[in-house]
Design a protein around this motif. Sequence first.
Motif, PDB file in Angstrom:
ATOM      1  N   LYS A   1       0.835  -1.211   0.000  1.00  0.00           N
ATOM      2  CA  LYS A   1       0.000   0.000   0.000  1.00  0.00           C
ATOM      3  C   LYS A   1       0.864   1.253   0.000  1.00  0.00           C
ATOM      4  O   LYS A   1       0.607   2.195  -0.753  1.00  0.00           O
ATOM      5  N   ALA A   2       1.888   1.264   0.829  1.00  0.00           N
ATOM      6  CA  ALA A   2       2.795   2.417   0.900  1.00  0.00           C
ATOM      7  C   ALA A   2       3.527   2.608  -0.422  1.00  0.00           C
ATOM      8  O   ALA A   2       3.674   3.743  -0.902  1.00  0.00           O
ATOM      9  N   ILE A   3       3.976   1.526  -1.021  1.00  0.00           N
ATOM     10  CA  ILE A   3       4.707   1.606  -2.290  1.00  0.00           C
ATOM     11  C   ILE A   3       3.833   2.221  -3.378  1.00  0.00           C
ATOM     12  O   ILE A   3       4.255   3.149  -4.073  1.00  0.00           O
ATOM     13  N   VAL A   4       2.616   1.730  -3.522  1.00  0.00           N
ATOM     14  CA  VAL A   4       1.710   2.251  -4.547  1.00  0.00           C
ATOM     15  C   VAL A   4       1.435   3.738  -4.322  1.00  0.00           C
ATOM     16  O   VAL A   4       1.534   4.552  -5.246  1.00  0.00           O
ATOM     17  N   ASN A   5       1.108   4.114  -3.084  1.00  0.00           N
ATOM     18  CA  ASN A   5       0.817   5.518  -2.783  1.00  0.00           C
ATOM     19  C   ASN A   5       2.018   6.422  -3.036  1.00  0.00           C
ATOM     20  O   ASN A   5       1.882   7.503  -3.618  1.00  0.00           O
ATOM     21  N   LEU A   6       3.195   5.984  -2.598  1.00  0.00           N
ATOM     22  CA  LEU A   6       4.380   6.822  -2.764  1.00  0.00           C
ATOM     23  C   LEU A   6       4.818   6.923  -4.223  1.00  0.00           C
ATOM     24  O   LEU A   6       5.266   7.986  -4.661  1.00  0.00           O
ATOM     25  N   ILE A   7       4.678   5.853  -4.975  1.00  0.00           N
ATOM     26  CA  ILE A   7       5.005   5.918  -6.406  1.00  0.00           C
ATOM     27  C   ILE A   7       4.089   6.924  -7.094  1.00  0.00           C
ATOM     28  O   ILE A   7       4.545   7.793  -7.845  1.00  0.00           O
TER      29      ILE A   7
ATOM     30  N   GLU B   1       9.999  -6.339   9.343  1.00  0.00           N
ATOM     31  CA  GLU B   1      10.749  -6.778  10.522  1.00  0.00           C
ATOM     32  C   GLU B   1      12.224  -6.399  10.431  1.00  0.00           C
ATOM     33  O   GLU B   1      12.862  -6.152  11.431  1.00  0.00           O
ATOM     34  N   MET B   2      12.763  -6.390   9.201  1.00  0.00           N
ATOM     35  CA  MET B   2      14.171  -6.027   9.003  1.00  0.00           C
ATOM     36  C   MET B   2      14.241  -4.721   8.220  1.00  0.00           C
ATOM     37  O   MET B   2      13.230  -4.250   7.707  1.00  0.00           O
ATOM     38  N   LYS B   3      15.420  -4.151   8.166  1.00  0.00           N
ATOM     39  CA  LYS B   3      15.598  -2.890   7.442  1.00  0.00           C
ATOM     40  C   LYS B   3      15.282  -3.108   5.963  1.00  0.00           C
ATOM     41  O   LYS B   3      15.729  -4.060   5.352  1.00  0.00           O
ATOM     42  N   PHE B   4      14.485  -2.200   5.411  1.00  0.00           N
ATOM     43  CA  PHE B   4      14.065  -2.294   4.019  1.00  0.00           C
ATOM     44  C   PHE B   4      15.076  -1.571   3.144  1.00  0.00           C
ATOM     45  O   PHE B   4      15.310  -0.384   3.300  1.00  0.00           O
ATOM     46  N   ILE B   5      15.680  -2.312   2.203  1.00  0.00           N
ATOM     47  CA  ILE B   5      16.684  -1.737   1.305  1.00  0.00           C
ATOM     48  C   ILE B   5      16.426  -2.255  -0.103  1.00  0.00           C
ATOM     49  O   ILE B   5      16.177  -3.438  -0.305  1.00  0.00           O
TER      50      ILE B   5
ATOM     51  N   VAL C   1       8.823  14.734 -20.697  1.00  0.00           N
ATOM     52  CA  VAL C   1      10.004  14.978 -21.532  1.00  0.00           C
ATOM     53  C   VAL C   1      11.107  15.758 -20.820  1.00  0.00           C
ATOM     54  O   VAL C   1      12.280  15.618 -21.149  1.00  0.00           O
ATOM     55  N   SER C   2      10.754  16.540 -19.831  1.00  0.00           N
ATOM     56  CA  SER C   2      11.772  17.343 -19.145  1.00  0.00           C
ATOM     57  C   SER C   2      12.366  16.656 -17.916  1.00  0.00           C
ATOM     58  O   SER C   2      13.162  17.253 -17.203  1.00  0.00           O
ATOM     59  N   THR C   3      11.973  15.407 -17.671  1.00  0.00           N
ATOM     60  CA  THR C   3      12.483  14.714 -16.490  1.00  0.00           C
ATOM     61  C   THR C   3      13.442  13.603 -16.880  1.00  0.00           C
ATOM     62  O   THR C   3      13.330  13.001 -17.940  1.00  0.00           O
ATOM     63  N   ASP C   4      14.372  13.352 -15.990  1.00  0.00           N
ATOM     64  CA  ASP C   4      15.374  12.306 -16.162  1.00  0.00           C
ATOM     65  C   ASP C   4      14.924  11.088 -15.372  1.00  0.00           C
ATOM     66  O   ASP C   4      14.620  11.199 -14.180  1.00  0.00           O
ATOM     67  N   LEU C   5      14.899   9.933 -16.022  1.00  0.00           N
ATOM     68  CA  LEU C   5      14.427   8.715 -15.369  1.00  0.00           C
ATOM     69  C   LEU C   5      15.242   8.387 -14.121  1.00  0.00           C
ATOM     70  O   LEU C   5      14.692   7.984 -13.101  1.00  0.00           O
ATOM     71  N   SER C   6      16.545   8.588 -14.180  1.00  0.00           N
ATOM     72  CA  SER C   6      17.399   8.286 -13.019  1.00  0.00           C
ATOM     73  C   SER C   6      17.013   9.120 -11.805  1.00  0.00           C
ATOM     74  O   SER C   6      16.943   8.599 -10.691  1.00  0.00           O
ATOM     75  N   SER C   7      16.761  10.402 -12.017  1.00  0.00           N
ATOM     76  CA  SER C   7      16.394  11.251 -10.872  1.00  0.00           C
ATOM     77  C   SER C   7      15.009  10.895 -10.338  1.00  0.00           C
ATOM     78  O   SER C   7      14.778  10.926  -9.133  1.00  0.00           O
ATOM     79  N   VAL C   8      14.099  10.535 -11.222  1.00  0.00           N
ATOM     80  CA  VAL C   8      12.759  10.116 -10.795  1.00  0.00           C
ATOM     81  C   VAL C   8      12.867   8.855  -9.943  1.00  0.00           C
ATOM     82  O   VAL C   8      12.293   8.773  -8.851  1.00  0.00           O
ATOM     83  N   MET C   9      13.637   7.879 -10.415  1.00  0.00           N
ATOM     84  CA  MET C   9      13.758   6.622  -9.689  1.00  0.00           C
ATOM     85  C   MET C   9      14.492   6.793  -8.359  1.00  0.00           C
ATOM     86  O   MET C   9      14.162   6.119  -7.382  1.00  0.00           O
ATOM     87  N   GLN C  10      15.459   7.680  -8.318  1.00  0.00           N
ATOM     88  CA  GLN C  10      16.170   7.939  -7.055  1.00  0.00           C
ATOM     89  C   GLN C  10      15.184   8.449  -6.000  1.00  0.00           C
ATOM     90  O   GLN C  10      15.189   7.988  -4.860  1.00  0.00           O
ATOM     91  N   VAL C  11      14.327   9.374  -6.396  1.00  0.00           N
ATOM     92  CA  VAL C  11      13.349   9.937  -5.465  1.00  0.00           C
ATOM     93  C   VAL C  11      12.304   8.885  -5.073  1.00  0.00           C
ATOM     94  O   VAL C  11      11.959   8.757  -3.898  1.00  0.00           O
ATOM     95  N   VAL C  12      11.815   8.126  -6.049  1.00  0.00           N
ATOM     96  CA  VAL C  12      10.793   7.111  -5.774  1.00  0.00           C
ATOM     97  C   VAL C  12      11.334   6.055  -4.816  1.00  0.00           C
ATOM     98  O   VAL C  12      10.730   5.774  -3.775  1.00  0.00           O
ATOM     99  N   LYS C  13      12.465   5.460  -5.153  1.00  0.00           N
ATOM    100  CA  LYS C  13      13.025   4.401  -4.313  1.00  0.00           C
ATOM    101  C   LYS C  13      13.405   4.921  -2.932  1.00  0.00           C
ATOM    102  O   LYS C  13      13.160   4.269  -1.917  1.00  0.00           O
ATOM    103  N   GLY C  14      13.986   6.116  -2.879  1.00  0.00           N
ATOM    104  CA  GLY C  14      14.385   6.707  -1.594  1.00  0.00           C
ATOM    105  C   GLY C  14      13.199   6.987  -0.694  1.00  0.00           C
ATOM    106  O   GLY C  14      13.235   6.694   0.509  1.00  0.00           O
ATOM    107  N   SER C  15      12.141   7.555  -1.259  1.00  0.00           N
ATOM    108  CA  SER C  15      10.970   7.878  -0.437  1.00  0.00           C
ATOM    109  C   SER C  15      10.285   6.613   0.074  1.00  0.00           C
ATOM    110  O   SER C  15       9.805   6.576   1.203  1.00  0.00           O
TER     111      SER C  15
END
Length: 145
Positions: A29-35, A90-94, A64-78
């Motif tokens: 649920k968190a993944i879908v909402n944050l994406i 239960e364990m650290k999510f990485i 067109v004005s966005t870079d996929l790498s920067s988008v994915m960095q923000v998505v995965k990080g958040s």
Amino acid sequence: MTAKETHNLVRVIWATRDERKIINSECEKAIVNLIQQQLSIKSCQLHFIYNEEHYVDIIINLHVSTDLSSVMQVVKGSISYHINRNNLTEMKFIWKKGFHSEPKTLECLEKAIDTAGVKRKTTYREETNAIKKRIRRLAMLAKYA
């Protein structure tokens, strides 16, 4: 303009570190909402999302004005930050470092949406190996063109 000029569809796949099966229903649920939230901020549109216990697979319309790498960095990080801050596992999510991407057409998007309810028969590793193989083949074709 043709459909190819107006749509910059990209399929992106990424996995948890060591492909641990730690994505539970709360994480999902968190993944879908944050994406959705992060893509909206970056002016990108989410068309399709599929996840298993150890990876996420999305198709987005990349602005067109966005870079996929920067988008994915923000998505995965958040996502990691939110899941760890709220102790949803239960364990650290990485996440595993990096992601795999490939361009898609409108026909592929329609097929993905039509088969969304069908359980996948391929693993994350098989999917990423197939993508790498297509990229190598395209590179070879471009080299001889």
